[in-house]
Write a protein that holds these residues in place. Structure first.
Motif, short mmCIF file in Angstrom:
data_model
loop_
_atom_site.label_atom_id
_atom_site.label_comp_id
_atom_site.label_asym_id
_atom_site.label_seq_id
_atom_site.Cartn_x
_atom_site.Cartn_y
_atom_site.Cartn_z
N ALA A 637 0.83 -1.21 0.00
CA ALA A 637 0.00 0.00 0.00
C ALA A 637 0.86 1.25 0.00
O ALA A 637 0.57 2.23 -0.70
N ARG A 638 1.92 1.27 0.79
CA ARG A 638 2.80 2.44 0.81
C ARG A 638 3.44 2.66 -0.57
O ARG A 638 3.58 3.79 -1.04
N ARG A 639 3.81 1.55 -1.21
CA ARG A 639 4.51 1.67 -2.48
C ARG A 639 3.64 2.27 -3.57
O ARG A 639 4.10 3.07 -4.39
N VAL A 640 2.36 1.88 -3.60
CA VAL A 640 1.49 2.31 -4.71
C VAL A 640 0.48 3.36 -4.26
O VAL A 640 -0.48 3.64 -4.99
N ASN A 641 0.70 3.94 -3.07
CA ASN A 641 -0.21 4.98 -2.58
C ASN A 641 -1.65 4.43 -2.49
O ASN A 641 -2.61 5.11 -2.84
N GLY A 642 -1.75 3.19 -2.02
CA GLY A 642 -3.07 2.57 -1.89
C GLY A 642 -3.53 2.53 -0.45
O GLY A 642 -2.98 3.20 0.43
N ARG A 643 -4.57 1.75 -0.23
CA ARG A 643 -5.13 1.63 1.11
C ARG A 643 -5.18 0.17 1.51
O ARG A 643 -5.34 -0.71 0.68
N VAL A 644 -5.08 -0.05 2.81
CA VAL A 644 -5.29 -1.37 3.39
C VAL A 644 -6.47 -1.29 4.35
O VAL A 644 -6.52 -0.40 5.20
N VAL A 645 -7.41 -2.19 4.21
CA VAL A 645 -8.55 -2.27 5.11
C VAL A 645 -8.58 -3.67 5.69
O VAL A 645 -8.45 -4.65 4.96
N ALA A 646 -8.70 -3.76 7.00
CA ALA A 646 -8.73 -5.06 7.68
C ALA A 646 -10.08 -5.21 8.38
O ALA A 646 -10.18 -5.08 9.60
N GLY A 672 -1.61 10.84 -0.32
CA GLY A 672 -0.47 10.57 0.55
C GLY A 672 -0.52 9.21 1.18
O GLY A 672 -1.46 8.87 1.88
N ALA A 673 0.54 8.42 0.94
CA ALA A 673 0.56 7.07 1.48
C ALA A 673 0.68 7.07 2.98
O ALA A 673 0.17 6.21 3.65
N THR A 674 1.35 8.06 3.53
CA THR A 674 1.56 8.07 4.97
C THR A 674 0.39 8.70 5.70
O THR A 674 -0.04 8.22 6.73
#
Length: 713
Positions: A637-646, A672-674
């Motif tokens: 997710a950080r690499r491609v400016n994506g999102r992670v949902v759990a 922004g990935a961060t």
């Protein structure tokens, strides 16, 4: 409750019309109709769990609904009823009654002998000697006294009761209700019964030889119809009714102990004081055995109770047990071609009551309604499948559930609005030829009033001119190319994620097909290799043991889909519970390695970079709590400016639908990935608290205008 029929009969051409009534056979007339929605939800759930539609339908009928008893419940009640009959009763009732009458007759005779002073002492002594020397066996004692000259009128009456009781019981075994008819039997009644049995055996004998006619049957019924309350319409119906009771009588005899059976056979010769009745009944049994060999003539039951039964009552209990066995088989639906139409509702009502028959009728109506409502269809191999209509209904149900969950999470009220080609911006513009936007009625009417008030109207006072018309200004809706990648590896089924994954895919498919038809959705399942699937194929997919989680192959297919729609916004949604363990080699072969090989990781990351360069909005839905998977998807997710949902499993559908809807509009805090692009790896992650730490709080903001607009009311 009775129901009056419009059909009217007349005894003669000039007789008055006759209104016929029969018992009301329906359930509660105010009850709601069968709930197909609940049935379809349950069937769809089982289908997505791997059941065939046929089995899913049968399982629902077995379980029943929230307020509807199922076949299993009815079968349980049948088993309880059967168990109660055999545990409560004893078959020695008639023998006990005969022994009691015999003992009373002997006692009264001894009293009379002692009181009769005019009697010759020799005769008294001989009579007392006969009474004292009676055998211990009841049947032998009854036969011994067949020629005894009774002095006591009460004793004589008791002995006659024994002979009449035997006749009544033996006839009651084979003819429904005849035992009650022959209470206080007379010589004329005995003669009438003997004549009926003789005529009946003649009729059955002619039928065995193929010599009978309908006229023979009609003549017999005109003469003896009062003995047959079943009112058979032909000789076959008559034989069916008699054979069932005769077979039950034989099973009762088989169920007795050897001593009871011997006693009864010896007593039968005294029925009505003559062996003629037993001979005719024996001929009747022989005829019925030959005509209906398929009846159970050799079965038996073990009765463990202490409630005595007479021969007629015992035969009825054996007949009830046969009915219960037949109902149990019908309710099991375990034979080929089984349908709920097979359940005998009349027998069910007799054995369990009208409420059970109403439950079975409701299940039958539900099955018929499902089959008639275009819910199922047969494929080329004859297998039952859910129709596209059923899939849409199931998808809409899932969407409603998702909308309710989202409303409860955020405490907002549902708003149902129709989707449009564009969304209103809040402004208006002048109507032009070819405009398809909706009129702004207040603004249009105001323009007409102002024009007429200014005195510039030249059309004779027309209220509205073309120049007055204004339409709502809309913003073009973005077209999206959506790729939903779902992990179909065996671990998804092992950990209970199989059905939630399918429900999510079906909900998203239904949403796009019904509300966002301009968007293009591609469903891609990936395990050892990936493949594009239709929704029917995915929902019916069985879990199979196959090593590998080939996210690389799935991304290749997703990027191909994006390239096919260069003018659409790419949206990539990935649902997985494991790290990639396989990838596709240049020659098309699949390479598997566990733990994940660096080459597999490199191929996967490289293809994900391609998705990013194509402009895809990427969301990864991580299932499970594997720390290694969490670190891996967080890095992606950080690499491609994506999102992670759990999300939790029950919220997976909410998460995917919300992410899709969010991808169709600009949300604050998305860059922004961060700062906001990567959400799932932070401790204390709350997927519903705001966009910076979960799904995003922007749903319903801006141009979406209200929750649930994409759900049919």
């Amino acid at each position: 409750m009775a129901e009056r029929f419009g059909r009217r009969d007349s005894g003669s051409p000039y007789g008055p019309p006759i209104s016929r009534f029969h018992r009301y056979e329906g359930g509660d007339p105010l009850a709601p109709p069968v709930d197909l929605a609940e049935a379809l939800d349950a069937i769809g759930e089982d289908v997505m769990a791997g059941y065939s539609p046929e089995r899913a339908l049968n399982e629902f009928l077995r379980r029943g609904g929230r307020d509807q008893a199922g076949l299993d419940d009815l079968a349980r009640r049948v088993a309880e009823r059967r168990r109660d009959l055999v545990r409560r009763h004893d078959l020695g009732g008639t023998l006990q009654d005969i022994k009691r009458l015999l003992d009373h007759a002997v006692l009264e005779e001894r009293k009379q002998l002692a009181r009769d002073v005019d009697m010759d002492d020799t005769d008294r002594s001989f009579a007392e000697m006969r009474l004292e020397s009676l055998p211990a066996s009841t049947s032998a004692a009854v036969n011994e006294l067949s020629d005894y000259d009774w002095r006591s009128s009460q004793a004589r009456a008791d002995y006659q009761k024994i002979k009449d009781m035997l006749g009544q019981e033996l006839l009651g075994q084979r003819f429904s209700g005849l035992k009650q008819t022959l209470q206080n039997v007379t010589d004329e009644d005995r003669q009438s019964v003997n004549e009926m049995l003789s005529d009946l055996n003649d009729l059955l004998g002619k039928h065995r030889r193929g010599e009978d006619t309908q006229a023979d049957f009609d003549e017999f019924m005109d003469k003896h119809g009062q003995y047959f309350p079943e009112n058979p319409q032909n000789v076959d119906e008559l034989i069916d009714a008699l054979a069932q009771r005769s077979a039950a009588a034989q099973r009762m005899l088989n169920s007795m102990t050897d001593e009871q059976r011997q006693e009864l056979m010896e007593l039968s010769a005294q029925a009505f004081g003559s062996p003629q009745l037993m001979e005719q009944l024996s001929d009747l049994d022989d005829n019925l055995r030959a005509l209906r060999p398929g009846e159970d003539w050799s079965g038996s039951e073990r009765f463990d109770g202490d409630e005595p039964l007479g021969l007629a009552e015992g035969t009825q209990v054996l007949s009830d047990l046969a009915d219960l066995d037949e109902l149990a088989e019908q309710l099991s639906q375990g034979y080929d071609g089984a349908r709920l139409d097979d359940v005998d509702l009349d027998k069910l009502a007799r054995q369990l009551g009208d409420d059970a028959a109403v439950d079975a009728r409701t299940l039958r109506d539900l099955e018929q309604a499902l089959r008639r409502s275009n819910t199922f269809r047969r494929d080329s191999r004859g297998n039952l499948q859910l129709t596209p209509k059923a899939m849409r209904q199931l998808g809409q149900s899932l969407l409603r559930d998702i909308a309710q969950r989202m409303s409860r999470r955020r405490g907002e009220r549902d708003v149902h609005l129709a989707g449009a080609a564009g969304e209103a911006s809040g402004g208006t513009k002048a109507w032009e030829f070819g405009s398809t936007e909706a009129w702004d009625i207040p603004r249009t009417m105001l323009n007409g009033v102002l024009r007429r008030a200014s005195g510039t109207a030249t059309d004779g006072g027309r209220r509205i001119e073309l120049d007055d018309i204004e339409v709502l200004e809309t913003e073009s809706r973005t077209q999206a190319a959506v790729a939903l990648l779902v992990d179909t590896s065996f671990s998804m089924a092992m950990d209970g994620r199989w059905v939630p994954m399918k429900r999510t895919a079906l909900a998203l498919h239904t949403l796009i097909r019904s509300r966002f038809r301009d968007d293009s959705l591609e469903l891609i399942g990936f395990s050892r290799h990936a493949q594009v699937m239709e929704i029917e194929e995915l929902t019916g997919l069985d879990a199979m043991w196959d090593k590998g989680t080939n996210l690389h192959h799935a991304l290749l297919l997703a990027n191909r889909h994006f390239r096919k729609h260069p003018d659409a916004q790419p949206v990539l949604l990935v649902v997985t519970d494991g790290e990639p363990t396989s990838h596709v080699e240049p020659d098309g072969s699949v390479r598997f390695a566990y733990p994940p090989h660096p080459i597999t990781i490199a191929h996967t990351v490289e293809e994900l970079d391609v998705s990013m360069r194509l402009g895809a909005q990427i969301t990864i839905f991580r299932l499970g709590s594997d720390p290694g998977l969490a670190r891996f998807v967080d890095g992606l997710a950080r690499r491609v400016n994506g999102r992670v949902v759990a999300p939790e499993l029950e919220d997976l559908g909410v998460a995917v639908v919300d992410s899709y809807l969010g991808s169709r509009g600009t949300r604050p805090g998305r860059q922004g990935a961060t700062d906001g692009g990567f959400d799932g790896g932070t401790p204390g992650y709350d997927p519903f608290s705001g966009y910076g730490s979960g799904y995003g709080g922007g749903y319903g903001d801006g141009w979406f205008s209200g929750r649930g607009f994409w759900v049919d009311p």
